[in-house]
Write an enzyme that holds these catalytic residues in place. Structure first.
Site, short mmCIF file in Angstrom:
data_model
loop_
_atom_site.label_atom_id
_atom_site.label_comp_id
_atom_site.label_asym_id
_atom_site.label_seq_id
_atom_site.Cartn_x
_atom_site.Cartn_y
_atom_site.Cartn_z
N ASP A 54 -5.86 -2.58 -12.97
CA ASP A 54 -5.51 -3.68 -13.87
C ASP A 54 -6.74 -4.36 -14.49
O ASP A 54 -7.87 -4.08 -14.08
CB ASP A 54 -4.74 -4.75 -13.08
CG ASP A 54 -3.26 -4.43 -13.01
OD1 ASP A 54 -2.74 -3.81 -13.96
OD2 ASP A 54 -2.63 -4.81 -12.01
N TYR A 112 -8.75 1.21 -1.42
CA TYR A 112 -9.08 0.01 -2.20
C TYR A 112 -9.76 -1.00 -1.30
O TYR A 112 -9.49 -1.06 -0.10
CB TYR A 112 -7.81 -0.64 -2.77
CG TYR A 112 -7.31 -0.02 -4.06
CD1 TYR A 112 -7.82 -0.46 -5.29
CD2 TYR A 112 -6.33 0.96 -4.06
CE1 TYR A 112 -7.34 0.08 -6.49
CE2 TYR A 112 -5.85 1.50 -5.25
CZ TYR A 112 -6.36 1.05 -6.46
OH TYR A 112 -5.90 1.58 -7.64
#
Lengths: 259, 259
Positions: A54, A112
Site C-alpha cells: 500500500d 513482513y
C-alpha cells in the site's frame, strides 16, 4: 519471450503503493513498467509483484516477474534498470526465471516487518519509516496478542472492506513482537513485529498491528481479541496502523522456482 | 530573563543546516527562533546551538540555549514548542539552565556518528540517512585510519577552507570504526564511525570519513594519511563525505552546567 525475476527494494514514502488505485498516481509497478518498456524498445511490459504493498509501505525484498521482448543476462538487466530507475527504487538482483514463474502465484511465504515507536515524542528521522503511537504499551500484552495470530485461521476480521478474495483463510508460521529502547529517546520503546505467512489479505499486517496496539494500551484484552478474530467480526477489530511502519522483507518460493 | 536549554532531534534532509549561510534558506535555528518568538509574544529570541550542523546533517542530541521573555517550566516549554514546530524537528527535553550557560561555549565534548553504506547498490530507504560509496572497503585499513585521529592534534588539514577559527587543535577522545552486514543487501557492508572530541572544525567529521574511505579503498595508505594530517596539508587531504550520513548524537557539559 524470456521470463525474468527481480528482487526490489524501495522507499514507499514517495509512492502510492505498488499498484495504482486511481489514475495518475506514482506507483512502484508503474515506475518499473516504464523503465522496462524503454528497455524493451517501446513495447509495454506487464509486471507482477509478489505483494501489492500500500501507500507508504516499503520493501527490502519485493519480487517481481515479467516477460521482456529482449534477452539479457541478469546482471546486465540489473545495471540497465538501476541506471534508469529513480533513487527510491533499486533492483537488488535480476535473473532469468523458469517458464511459468509468477512472482505472486508461485510465492510460498512472505515475511513482513512493522516498526512502531511508542511514547510521547515521534523521532523526526523515523517519521516516514516507523509508525508511532503516543502511549507506552504493555509488552506482555502485546506478545500475548502476537501469539494469537500463529496458525491456520480465518482472518476475515482483519480483511479490508470491499476486497474480493476467494478465501480469507491464511496460515501464519511466525508472529513475533520484540521491544527495545528507542535510540535517542530515553524512556521510549520501539516495537518490531515480524510476521510470516503463506499469504496476506489487504491491510492484514497493519490490522494485526492495530490489534497489538489495542491490547498493549489496554483497550482490549487478548481474550476478547481472540474472540473477535474467531468470530470474523471486522467491525469490532481495532483500526489498522499507518502504512509507513511496514516493510515487505522477503518472499520465499519453492526450491524449483528460484532459479 | 530566564535562560533555557533544549535537547533537539532533527532530520537534516529538509534543512540548509543549523544556521543559514545565505538568506531565505530553511534552517533549524531559524525554525526554532520563529517558534520561540511566537511563544515569547513576538519579541525576537536569539538561539545558540552546540554544533553548527551543515546541510543534510541530522541530530539526535543537539543542544540549544536562549533567553525567553517569559518564565515557563521545562515540560510546558517542550509541549508548547512541539505543538508549533514542524515534524522534522522535535524537542526531546527542555529545562531552565544556570545563568551563563551557553550551548556551544559551555560544551565539554560532542559525539558524532557517520553511517556509510558501501557496495554497488544504494538502499533507497537510507539515501537521506546514510552516506554511500560504491566500493567495498578494506576494513583493517579503515580501522587503522580511524586510530590516527585519537589524541590531541592540529587538524588544520581537515578544516574547511575559509573558516576563521582561533586554533585548529582539537582533542579526540574516541574514534572508532565498526562494520556490519547491510540489511537487505547481501554481500554489502555498512560502516558506522563514531568520534568524540572537545570540539570539531567545520566539515571535520566528514573530512575524517573522507580519510577513512581513501584508506579503505587503497587510494592512500594510513602512513601517508598520518603524514598529511601532521603536515596540516589541506590540499592533500581526501574530499569530505556527503552530509546525509552524519548525526550529532550527543553533547556533554561539565556536571555544574547540566541543571
Amino acid at each position: 519471450l524470456p521470463r525474468y525475476r527481480l528482487t526490489l527494494a524501495y522507499d514507499g514514502a514517495g509512492f502510492a503503493g505498488w499498484q495504482s488505485q486511481a489514475p495518475g498516481q506514482r506507483t512502484v509497478q508503474g515506475t518499473l513498467e516504464e523503465a522496462l518498456a524503454r528497455l524493451g524498445g517501446g513495447e509495454p511490459v506487464g509486471v507482477f509483484g509478489a505483494g501489492r504493498t500500500d501507500t507508504g509501505v516499503h520493501a527490502l525484498g519485493q519480487v517481481a516477474s515479467f516477460d521482456l521482448p529482449r534477452a539479457m543476462g541478469g546482471p546486465e538487466l540489473q545495471r540497465a534498470l538501476n541506471g534508469m530507475l529513480p533513487a527510491d527504487v533499486r533492483v537488488l538482483a535480476a535473473a532469468v526465471a523458469p517458464d511459468g514463474f509468477h512472482a505472486r502465484k508461485s510465492a510460498r511465504s512472505k515475511l513482513y516487518r512493522y516498526v512502531l515507536d511508542t511514547g510521547p515524542v515521534r523521532l523526526p528521522q523515523r517519521r516516514a519509516s516507523a509508525g508511532h503511537v503516543a502511549w507506552r504499551l504493555d509488552e506482555e500484552a502485546v506478545s500475548a496478542a502476537a501469539a494469537l495470530y500463529v496458525g491456520r485461521h480465518d482472518f476475515a476480521a482483519l480483511a479490508s472492506t470491499g476486497s474480493s478474495v476467494k478465501t480469507t483463510v491464511r496460515t501464519v508460521t511466525r508472529s513475533e513482537a520484540r521491544f527495545a529502547d528507542t535510540e535517542g529517546l530515553p524512556g521510549q520503546r520501539t516495537l518490531v513485529f515480524e510476521v510470516e505467512a503463506d499469504g496476506f489479505l489487504r491491510k492484514m499486517v497493519r490490522s494485526m498491528v492495530g490489534g497489538l496496539v489495542a491490547c498493549g494500551r489496554g483497550a482490549v484484552g487478548p481474550d476478547t481479541l481472540r474472540q473477535v478474530l474467531r468470530a470474523g467480526d471486522r467491525s469490532a477489530w481495532p483500526a489498522p496502523a499507518e502504512g509507513c511502519g511496514l516493510t515487505l522483507v522477503r518472499v520465499d518460493y519453492p526450491p524449483g522456482e528460484t532459479d
